[in-house]
Design an enzyme around this catalytic site. Structure first.
Site, PDB file in Angstrom:
ATOM      1  N   GLN A  40      -3.791  10.898   1.628  1.00 16.14           N
ATOM      2  CA  GLN A  40      -3.135  10.221   1.435  1.00 16.14           C
ATOM      3  C   GLN A  40      -2.490  10.075  -0.115  1.00 16.14           C
ATOM      4  O   GLN A  40      -1.594  10.068  -0.454  1.00 16.14           O
ATOM      5  CB  GLN A  40      -3.229   8.167   1.389  1.00 16.14           C
ATOM      6  CG  GLN A  40      -3.584   8.539   3.368  1.00 16.14           C
ATOM      7  CD  GLN A  40      -3.838   7.124   3.138  1.00 16.14           C
ATOM      8  OE1 GLN A  40      -3.240   5.611   2.472  1.00 16.14           O
ATOM      9  NE2 GLN A  40      -4.861   6.324   4.420  1.00 16.14           N
TER      10      GLN A  40
ATOM     11  N   PRO B 223       0.575  -1.155   0.122  1.00 15.27           N
ATOM     12  CA  PRO B 223      -0.546  -0.004   0.162  1.00 15.27           C
ATOM     13  C   PRO B 223       0.671   1.311   0.123  1.00 15.27           C
ATOM     14  O   PRO B 223       1.202   2.017   1.390  1.00 15.27           O
ATOM     15  CB  PRO B 223      -1.104  -0.112   1.986  1.00 15.27           C
ATOM     16  CG  PRO B 223       0.273  -0.666   2.498  1.00 15.27           C
ATOM     17  CD  PRO B 223       0.691  -1.914   1.554  1.00 15.27           C
TER      18      PRO B 223
ATOM     19  N   THR C 172       0.887   4.094  -1.114  1.00 20.49           N
ATOM     20  CA  THR C 172       0.786   5.320  -0.105  1.00 20.49           C
ATOM     21  C   THR C 172       0.193   5.719   1.630  1.00 20.49           C
ATOM     22  O   THR C 172       0.397   6.512   2.150  1.00 20.49           O
ATOM     23  CB  THR C 172      -0.204   6.192  -0.643  1.00 20.49           C
ATOM     24  OG1 THR C 172      -1.728   5.576  -0.645  1.00 20.49           O
ATOM     25  CG2 THR C 172      -0.396   6.692  -1.765  1.00 20.49           C
ATOM     26  N   ASP C 173       0.651   4.410   1.631  1.00 16.44           N
ATOM     27  CA  ASP C 173       0.544   4.155   3.360  1.00 16.44           C
ATOM     28  C   ASP C 173       2.156   4.690   3.637  1.00 16.44           C
ATOM     29  O   ASP C 173       2.005   4.557   5.228  1.00 16.44           O
ATOM     30  CB  ASP C 173       0.516   2.763   4.132  1.00 16.44           C
ATOM     31  CG  ASP C 173      -1.153   2.664   4.200  1.00 16.44           C
ATOM     32  OD1 ASP C 173      -1.858   3.681   3.140  1.00 16.44           O
ATOM     33  OD2 ASP C 173      -1.804   1.909   4.570  1.00 16.44           O
ATOM     34  N   TYR C 174       2.782   4.604   2.858  1.00 10.70           N
ATOM     35  CA  TYR C 174       4.439   5.084   3.876  1.00 10.70           C
ATOM     36  C   TYR C 174       4.574   5.845   3.151  1.00 10.70           C
ATOM     37  O   TYR C 174       5.574   6.524   4.231  1.00 10.70           O
ATOM     38  CB  TYR C 174       4.865   3.907   3.168  1.00 10.70           C
ATOM     39  CG  TYR C 174       5.035   2.390   2.392  1.00 10.70           C
ATOM     40  CD1 TYR C 174       4.671   1.696   3.152  1.00 10.70           C
ATOM     41  CD2 TYR C 174       5.315   2.161   1.184  1.00 10.70           C
ATOM     42  CE1 TYR C 174       4.223   0.210   3.040  1.00 10.70           C
ATOM     43  CE2 TYR C 174       5.346   0.818   0.388  1.00 10.70           C
ATOM     44  CZ  TYR C 174       4.314  -0.021   1.817  1.00 10.70           C
ATOM     45  OH  TYR C 174       4.219  -1.586   1.449  1.00 10.70           O
TER      46      TYR C 174
END
Length: 806
Positions: free
Chosen positions: A609, A575, A577-579
């Protein structure tokens, strides 16, 4: 005030991590970029500078000139923050190291951003964006069949580290308000990009061997957070591609059911598939009730249905039916998006006819990376093309001589963490590492997806021992509450009265439906700072979009940027954009806390995000706005380096990344290879760029029979940028990561120990403190309810008996 960081004076030498100073400038800091005369005079288009130099001032100083160094030292003596990306040891050699600078400026916050860290066995290794992507872990699992692992086709590694540098600087700034003292912050690019592995780096440390990373039998697994069984996630549309996993199980099977209901309504679902339930699908697959052949029939039906649908219909139906799917956007799609237009996200920035783009009077750039903080961000301004006057001296506030000793930066800060999975919890984890009291609220009735994602000790699933969950929630207190019940929401309101910050990641509108929206919370705590992180933001026509970070990666342009030119893109690992989102969320939150300290006002931060992800594509957006060039997949190649790729070595799934930056690098590599590599025509870059197919064949033949460990050492000894594509086993044994304490072992209340990733900010004066493992369900109910809220035993027992504390 013009920006939450107004009054903060920053000197920026971080030429390789321009985004760090840009983020601070966006929030109103006075940032002066120091560039050499030669760099400033380079007439070649430099979209990274146009994007990440925006909002800064310019000073032309050459570090090799003694007089210029004196002028630079004088500027630093009156600054708050110094950002630099010089090679380890160079600043000390020039008399500009931290020890020398703090003698004249004890409050200086000095941030060093280096490839592997300022010290350690790999501190002086040669590198590039590709090499660091390989060393940090996210390269190996990005696969398209049996071909080489893939990088993202535009540079990313230094952008991750630059965003971390901005966050680290503000953590140290928060600490300085207590003590009056600055400190050195050591940012390693390798360590920063490990966040883009979804904690898979710790798999071998906990005995979950090859989790997500290596063997052919594991390549079919997916760690997007979607709960999918198959890696297939790209589906042709009438006008492009769709990102959608056929998710199954409790995490996302209901969303796949919604998709199949749509197919059934339109008569596109074979009748024998009508009764499938994707929530209970794992059991049906395990029992053999549904076979692999059945799954293939389902995929074929899905493909035939989708190929008739345009992107616009996909967006409409995804929101209307709550399906986790999204069109794969290009940079052109991003610029044309009605959602970004409605939120006023992109900003057109006029600039003088700079030598780099003389024909373009303006460029388009991503705008504010959080909404909802009045006057929190500075108005857009172009990258400078001429020198500015020296910045004003820092107007420092806070203690003058150390009234708080070595207190943790956030000691006394109180956080109510209502977020789940990764993007929100990652922010709370940073705050906990540096002293905040973080109360995490969750319920066993709605299990956090991260608890089911692993890696698990010895590979045995355990909701209390998931490496992903533990990494993002270590150091927090755990309170179990069923928020569907009004009695639980009363407890939340009491916690709001206690808290300084609320972090939440529910679907937009859910907090309001519970009576817990910002307006309601502000009546309880007028100066509360609330951070809402969601896929597309709290407003705009696409606010209702549902999904994990793989959907965010599609809607922010990244799914289109990993792959081979001769095949559809595969997108980045996990995922994505979670980073990225938590890094921007942290910086926005710390800026809002400074603003609250300055003005007494709270804020509601709306962090999208997708918008955060687009910040990492700002140069590519700028280039598109000037030339119409749409960023495309280019495999592992680079526009200015050749050869530049990933090559198979001896053994199973062993690969080495090699980056030849210039003719001198090639002159060192060619003799090691011999044969065709010694042909004179390869001596110059234009020929190598034109002959990349042949060069890659030569390198593939040469690396194929060699052990990756031996080859990596041989190439680095020869001064060539190279690194194995690291697996979890490689990373756990990596001497550089060991030197930096990347893997933190904590005793677990259930027995044994847990392993979590370390903080990515190495602060010299107030380092991270790891106070315990992530909470099991309700582990700290009594501590939170009795010690923090003052509830008596009768009250707590009544809540328990009513089924509220679950």
């Amino acid at each position: 005030m013009s920006g939450a960081l107004s009054g903060l004076v920053v000197i920026d030498l971080a030429e390789r991590a321009l985004i760090a100073g840009h983020m601070l400038a966006q929030l109103g800091a006075h940032v002066t970029q120091v560039r050499s005369h030669a760099r400033a005079a380079d007439a070649r288009p430099d979209f990274a500078w146009l994007a990440y130099g925006a909002g800064k001032r310019l000073a032309l100083l050459d570090l090799d000139d003694a007089d210029d160094r004196g002028r630079l030292a004088a500027r630093i003596a009156t600054a708050d923050i110094l950002l630099e990306s010089e090679a380890p040891g160079r600043m000390d050699a020039l008399g500009l190291g931290f020890d020398a600078l703090r003698a004249a400026n004890p409050g200086l916050i000095h941030v060093s951003i280096t490839p592997f860290g300022s010290s350690g066995p790999k501190a002086h290794w040669r590198e590039s964006d590709l090499i660091l992507w390989a060393a940090g872990g996210p390269l190996l699992p990005s696969r398209d069949g049996d071909r080489a692992p893939l990088r993202i086709s535009v540079p990313q590694a230094w952008r991750h580290a630059g965003a971390d540098a901005a966050g680290g600087a503000l953590i140290a700034h928060y600490a300085r308000t207590r003590s009056g003292l600055g400190q050195h912050i050591d940012i390693s690019v390798q360590q920063s990009v490990t966040q883009a592995t979804l904690a898979a780096t710790i798999a071998d440390a906990v005995g979950h061997e090859h989790f997500s990373f290596g063997t052919p039998s594991k390549k079919a697994l997916d760690l997007s957070g979607s709960g999918a069984r198959t890696r297939r996630s790209k589906w042709p549309l009438a006008d492009g591609l769709l990102e959608m996993h056929l998710g199954l199980g409790h995490a996302s099977g209901d969303k796949t059911n919604n998709f199949f209901a749509w197919m059934r309504e339109e008569g596109a679902l074979p009748e024998r598939l009508h009764g499938w339930n994707w929530v209970t699908m794992p059991a049906a697959l395990s029992s053999g009730e549904i076979s692999d052949e059945d799954m293939e029939e389902a995929r074929a039906a899905v493909a035939a249905f989708l190929v008739t649908k345009p992107k616009a219909i996909i967006v409409e139906e995804a929101m209307r039916r709550r399906i986790m799917m999204a069109p794969v956007y290009t940079t052109q799609d991003l610029v044309d998006s009605p959602h970004h237009a409605a939120r006023g996200f992109f900003q057109r920035v006029d600039h003088s006819p700079a030598a780099s783009v003389p024909s373009a009077p303006s460029i388009l750039l991503p705008g504010d990376f959080a909404q909802g903080m009045a006057e929190g961000f500075a108005p857009p301004a172009p990258a400078p093309d001429k020198e500015a006057e020296a910045p004003p001296p820092s107007a420092r506030v806070g203690a003058a001589g150390g009234d708080a000793g070595l207190a943790a930066p956030f000691a006394g800060l109180k956080i109510l963490d209502l977020a789940w999975v990764v993007a929100g919890p990652a922010i709370g984890r940073v705050l906990a590492d540096y002293g905040a009291t973080v109360v995490r609220v969750e319920s066993s009735k709605r299990v956090d997806t991260a608890r089911a994602m692993g890696p698990f000790p010895n590979g045995r699933p355990d909701l209390d021992r998931s490496g992903c969950y533990e990494t993002y929630n270590a150091g927090k207190l755990g309170l179990a509450l069923d928020l569907a019940r009004e009695e639980a929401r009363v407890v939340i309101r009491d916690l709001v009265a206690w808290a300084d910050v609320v972090i939440e990641s529910f679907a937009p509108g859910q907090m309001e439906r519970w009576g817990l929206g910002y307006a309601a919370l502000k009546t309880i705590k007028p100066d509360i700072v609330m951070l809402s992180t969601s896929l597309m933001g709290q407003s705009g026509p696409y606010a209702a979009f549902a999904g994990f970070g793989n959907i965010g990666a599609a809607m922010s342009g990244f799914q289109a940027l990993v792959g081979w030119p001769d095949a559809p893109p595969i997108g980045p690992f996990g995922p994505y954009t979670d980073y990225v989102g938590p890094r921007f969320g942290l910086v926005a939150l710390l800026a809002a806390l400074k603003r609250r300290r300055d003005t007494g006002e709270g804020a509601w931060l709306d962090v999208s995000q997708a918008e955060a992800g687009i910040q990492f594509l700002a140069p590519e957006i700028a280039e598109y706005s000037v030339s119409g060039h749409v960023a495309q997949v280019i495999g592992n190649r680079d526009r200015t380096m050749a050869p530049h790729g990933v090559f198979q070595c001896a053994g199973e799934d062993r690969w080495i990344a090699i980056a030849i930056a210039n003719d001198e690098d090639w002159a060192r590599l060619a003799p090691l290879i011999g044969g065709e590599a010694l042909e004179p025509g390869f001596a110059t870059l234009p020929t190598r760029l034109a002959e990349q197919d042949r060069l890659e064949r030569i390198l593939s033949d040469w690396t194929a029979g060699q052990r990756v460990e031996d080859l990596e050492a041989r190439l680095q000894t020869a001064g060539i940028a190279a690194h194995r594509a690291s697996s979890s086993a490689d990373m756990v044994a990596d001497p550089q990561l060991i030197d930096r304490g990347q893997f933190v072992r904590l005793p677990h209340e259930g027995g044994g120990e847990s392993v979590v990733e370390a903080s990515r900010f190495a602060l010299s004066r107030t380092p991270a403190v790891y106070r315990g493992t992530a909470p099991s369900f309700g582990r700290d109910n009594r501590i939170v309810l009795a010690d923090i809220l003052g509830y008596d035993d009768v009250h707590i027992d009544r809540l328990g008996a009513a089924g509220i504390l679950v």
